[in-house]
Design a protein around this motif. Structure first.
Motif: not given
Length: 74
Positions: A48-53, A66-74
């Motif tokens: 994926l290519k993420l735009g600004a924000g 237990a599920p693990k969640e990771f958040v990536f921000r551009a």
């Protein structure tokens, strides 16, 4: 015809007619097919290519964990 359907049909046919080897073969085949379908790692990867924000959340789950969640921000 699906292999699972055929195995279950063979097991019930063996049960109905009293054919023990056919019942055992059909039951064993159905169980093995079911277990094989449930095992194995199901991994999907996308680029994926993420735009600004923009942000993407990745959720990782494992068996008996237990599920693990990771958040990536551009």
């Amino acid at each position: 015809m699906k292999l699972t359907t055929y195995a279950i049909t063979a097991a019930f046919r063996g049960l109905r007619t009293g054919d023990v080897p056919l019942f055992v073969l059909g039951s064993a085949s159905a169980i093995l097919i079911w277990r094989r379908g449930r095992s194995g790692k199901k991994v999907t990867a996308h680029k994926l290519k993420l735009g600004a924000g923009e942000a993407v959340a990745l959720r990782v789950t494992g068996k008996r964990a237990a599920p693990k969640e990771f958040v990536f921000r551009a």
